[in-house]
Design a protein around this motif. Structure first.
Motif, PDB file in Angstrom:
ATOM      1  N   ALA A 100     -35.456  44.488  69.357  1.00  0.00           N
ATOM      2  CA  ALA A 100     -35.079  44.461  67.943  1.00  0.00           C
ATOM      3  C   ALA A 100     -35.910  43.420  67.192  1.00  0.00           C
ATOM      4  O   ALA A 100     -36.141  42.315  67.683  1.00  0.00           O
ATOM      5  N   ALA A 101     -36.337  43.779  65.980  1.00  0.00           N
ATOM      6  CA  ALA A 101     -37.036  42.832  65.103  1.00  0.00           C
ATOM      7  C   ALA A 101     -36.041  41.861  64.473  1.00  0.00           C
ATOM      8  O   ALA A 101     -36.381  40.721  64.161  1.00  0.00           O
ATOM      9  N   ALA A 102     -34.815  42.322  64.282  1.00  0.00           N
ATOM     10  CA  ALA A 102     -33.752  41.483  63.710  1.00  0.00           C
ATOM     11  C   ALA A 102     -32.432  41.908  64.338  1.00  0.00           C
ATOM     12  O   ALA A 102     -32.266  43.087  64.688  1.00  0.00           O
ATOM     13  N   VAL A 103     -31.522  40.970  64.487  1.00  0.00           N
ATOM     14  CA  VAL A 103     -30.216  41.291  65.074  1.00  0.00           C
ATOM     15  C   VAL A 103     -29.094  40.575  64.330  1.00  0.00           C
ATOM     16  O   VAL A 103     -29.303  39.520  63.713  1.00  0.00           O
TER      17      VAL A 103
ATOM     18  N   ALA B 230     -33.012  41.638  57.605  1.00  0.00           N
ATOM     19  CA  ALA B 230     -31.707  40.960  57.643  1.00  0.00           C
ATOM     20  C   ALA B 230     -30.818  41.446  56.495  1.00  0.00           C
ATOM     21  O   ALA B 230     -29.606  41.618  56.668  1.00  0.00           O
ATOM     22  N   GLY B 231     -31.425  41.668  55.346  1.00  0.00           N
ATOM     23  CA  GLY B 231     -30.653  42.195  54.223  1.00  0.00           C
ATOM     24  C   GLY B 231     -30.034  43.540  54.558  1.00  0.00           C
ATOM     25  O   GLY B 231     -28.866  43.807  54.235  1.00  0.00           O
ATOM     26  N   GLN B 232     -30.801  44.393  55.219  1.00  0.00           N
ATOM     27  CA  GLN B 232     -30.253  45.707  55.591  1.00  0.00           C
ATOM     28  C   GLN B 232     -29.178  45.580  56.669  1.00  0.00           C
ATOM     29  O   GLN B 232     -28.203  46.339  56.674  1.00  0.00           O
ATOM     30  N   LEU B 233     -29.343  44.615  57.579  1.00  0.00           N
ATOM     31  CA  LEU B 233     -28.285  44.401  58.581  1.00  0.00           C
ATOM     32  C   LEU B 233     -27.008  43.905  57.902  1.00  0.00           C
ATOM     33  O   LEU B 233     -25.901  44.311  58.291  1.00  0.00           O
ATOM     34  N   MET B 234     -27.155  43.054  56.885  1.00  0.00           N
ATOM     35  CA  MET B 234     -25.947  42.607  56.165  1.00  0.00           C
ATOM     36  C   MET B 234     -25.279  43.788  55.471  1.00  0.00           C
ATOM     37  O   MET B 234     -24.052  43.929  55.512  1.00  0.00           O
ATOM     38  N   ASP B 235     -26.073  44.636  54.830  1.00  0.00           N
ATOM     39  CA  ASP B 235     -25.489  45.821  54.159  1.00  0.00           C
ATOM     40  C   ASP B 235     -24.755  46.693  55.188  1.00  0.00           C
ATOM     41  O   ASP B 235     -23.674  47.213  54.914  1.00  0.00           O
ATOM     42  N   TRP B 236     -25.362  46.851  56.358  1.00  0.00           N
ATOM     43  CA  TRP B 236     -24.745  47.670  57.420  1.00  0.00           C
ATOM     44  C   TRP B 236     -23.400  47.068  57.844  1.00  0.00           C
ATOM     45  O   TRP B 236     -22.393  47.778  57.971  1.00  0.00           O
ATOM     46  N   MET B 237     -23.374  45.743  58.048  1.00  0.00           N
ATOM     47  CA  MET B 237     -22.126  45.095  58.473  1.00  0.00           C
ATOM     48  C   MET B 237     -21.047  45.206  57.388  1.00  0.00           C
ATOM     49  O   MET B 237     -19.868  45.448  57.698  1.00  0.00           O
TER      50      MET B 237
ATOM     51  N   MET C 100     -14.295  40.776  58.857  1.00  0.00           N
ATOM     52  CA  MET C 100     -15.443  40.754  59.761  1.00  0.00           C
ATOM     53  C   MET C 100     -16.041  39.361  59.726  1.00  0.00           C
ATOM     54  O   MET C 100     -16.242  38.794  58.644  1.00  0.00           O
ATOM     55  N   TYR C 101     -16.299  38.806  60.925  1.00  0.00           N
ATOM     56  CA  TYR C 101     -16.952  37.507  61.035  1.00  0.00           C
ATOM     57  C   TYR C 101     -18.332  37.717  61.658  1.00  0.00           C
ATOM     58  O   TYR C 101     -18.454  38.295  62.744  1.00  0.00           O
ATOM     59  N   CYS C 102     -19.354  37.284  60.950  1.00  0.00           N
ATOM     60  CA  CYS C 102     -20.725  37.378  61.472  1.00  0.00           C
ATOM     61  C   CYS C 102     -21.053  36.100  62.227  1.00  0.00           C
ATOM     62  O   CYS C 102     -21.141  35.028  61.636  1.00  0.00           O
ATOM     63  N   ASP C 103     -21.204  36.219  63.542  1.00  0.00           N
ATOM     64  CA  ASP C 103     -21.542  35.064  64.387  1.00  0.00           C
ATOM     65  C   ASP C 103     -23.018  34.681  64.260  1.00  0.00           C
ATOM     66  O   ASP C 103     -23.362  33.502  64.319  1.00  0.00           O
ATOM     67  N   ASP C 104     -23.879  35.699  64.192  1.00  0.00           N
ATOM     68  CA  ASP C 104     -25.322  35.476  64.337  1.00  0.00           C
ATOM     69  C   ASP C 104     -26.088  36.444  63.435  1.00  0.00           C
ATOM     70  O   ASP C 104     -25.730  37.624  63.347  1.00  0.00           O
ATOM     71  N   LEU C 105     -27.151  35.941  62.823  1.00  0.00           N
ATOM     72  CA  LEU C 105     -28.075  36.807  62.087  1.00  0.00           C
ATOM     73  C   LEU C 105     -29.459  36.189  62.234  1.00  0.00           C
ATOM     74  O   LEU C 105     -29.655  35.019  61.883  1.00  0.00           O
ATOM     75  N   SER C 106     -30.385  36.937  62.767  1.00  0.00           N
ATOM     76  CA  SER C 106     -31.715  36.373  63.013  1.00  0.00           C
ATOM     77  C   SER C 106     -32.786  37.452  62.971  1.00  0.00           C
ATOM     78  O   SER C 106     -32.605  38.539  63.518  1.00  0.00           O
ATOM     79  N   THR C 107     -33.888  37.112  62.313  1.00  0.00           N
ATOM     80  CA  THR C 107     -35.069  37.986  62.297  1.00  0.00           C
ATOM     81  C   THR C 107     -36.208  37.252  62.982  1.00  0.00           C
ATOM     82  O   THR C 107     -36.434  36.061  62.702  1.00  0.00           O
ATOM     83  N   ARG C 108     -36.931  37.926  63.863  1.00  0.00           N
ATOM     84  CA  ARG C 108     -38.086  37.299  64.519  1.00  0.00           C
ATOM     85  C   ARG C 108     -39.095  36.875  63.447  1.00  0.00           C
ATOM     86  O   ARG C 108     -39.323  37.600  62.477  1.00  0.00           O
ATOM     87  N   SER C 109     -39.707  35.710  63.637  1.00  0.00           N
ATOM     88  CA  SER C 109     -40.582  35.119  62.614  1.00  0.00           C
ATOM     89  C   SER C 109     -41.592  36.119  62.068  1.00  0.00           C
ATOM     90  O   SER C 109     -41.810  36.204  60.857  1.00  0.00           O
ATOM     91  N   ALA C 110     -42.199  36.885  62.955  1.00  0.00           N
ATOM     92  CA  ALA C 110     -43.268  37.815  62.551  1.00  0.00           C
ATOM     93  C   ALA C 110     -42.753  38.967  61.700  1.00  0.00           C
ATOM     94  O   ALA C 110     -43.562  39.678  61.087  1.00  0.00           O
ATOM     95  N   HIS C 111     -41.450  39.157  61.666  1.00  0.00           N
ATOM     96  CA  HIS C 111     -40.883  40.320  60.958  1.00  0.00           C
ATOM     97  C   HIS C 111     -40.081  39.918  59.716  1.00  0.00           C
ATOM     98  O   HIS C 111     -39.391  40.752  59.139  1.00  0.00           O
ATOM     99  N   ARG C 112     -40.177  38.647  59.322  1.00  0.00           N
ATOM    100  CA  ARG C 112     -39.351  38.196  58.180  1.00  0.00           C
ATOM    101  C   ARG C 112     -39.919  38.670  56.842  1.00  0.00           C
ATOM    102  O   ARG C 112     -41.081  39.025  56.733  1.00  0.00           O
TER     103      ARG C 112
END
Ligand SMILES: CC(C)(COP(=O)(O)OP(=O)(O)OC[C@H]1O[C@@H](n2cnc3c(N)ncnc32)[C@H](O)[C@@H]1OP(=O)(O)O)[C@@H](O)C(=O)NCCC(=O)NCCS
Length: 143
Positions: free
Chosen positions: A56-59, A91-98, A74-86
């Motif tokens: 995954a590029a971001a999780v 991450a914005g799309q993962l937040m929308d998904w959550m 919902m509690y988000c424990d972790d949100l991270s994007t690999r440096s090369a993919h920022r």
């Protein structure tokens, strides 16, 4: 492309997660800990994948929590994007998904904690852009 990582595919979150949580140990140790300890407590993982990479590029890691104070949320424990993919909206799309998933599960809100150091400035901008607000102090002490 966003997809949830089920038990057995946890290792695909490792590269992104280890940038946020450098103390998680080896990939196999991380995967076993998540699958054996965190998932039974309700922890889930979702990843953003780009086609040239199996990792995954971001999780994001999250869970559903019930409290008298805040209802079901919902509690988000972790949100991270690999440096090369920022800076590409992962991450914005993962937040929308959550947040969509929280709505689907009839949650009252979406919560997270974020540190106050300068290394979290990018994250704070993202959270405010997603219409989050500061709702509490988080207190702790070692025991
Ligand atoms: C915070 C973090 C998760 C953000 O991940 P990201 O995938 O880069 O986030 P996004 O791409 O959705 O948003 C980042 C920026 O890119 C911009 N962006 C989004 N899509 C874009 C696109 N297609 N083209 C150009 N810019 C874009 C966003 O507007 C945002 O701009 P800003 O920094 O000026 O506010 C990442 O920086 C990170 O992993 N940091 C270290 C770990 C961390 O702090 N995690 C949070 C713990 S609380």
């Amino acid at each position: 492309m966003i997809r949830e990582l089920q038990a057995g595919a946890t290792h695909l979150a490792y590269k992104a997660m280890s940038e946020l949580r450098p103390d998680i140990g080896l990939e196999s140790v991380f995967a076993e800990h998540v699958d054996n300890n965190l998932r039974p407590e309700g922890y889930r993982l979702v990843g953003f994948f780009v086609k040239e990479d199996t990792y995954a590029a971001a999780v994001a890691g999250f869970r559903i929590v019930h409290m008298l104070a805040w209802g079901q949320f919902m509690y988000c424990d972790d949100l991270s994007t690999r440096s090369a993919h920022r800076g590409q909206g992962h991450a914005g799309q993962l937040m929308d998904w959550m947040i969509d998933e929280a709505k689907r599960l009839h949650c009252d809100g979406f919560h997270l904690d974020s540190g106050l150091g300068p290394d979290r400035a990018d994250a704070h901008r993202l959270y405010f852009n997603k219409r989050m607000r500061i709702s509490a102090f988080h207190l702790m002490r070692p025991v």
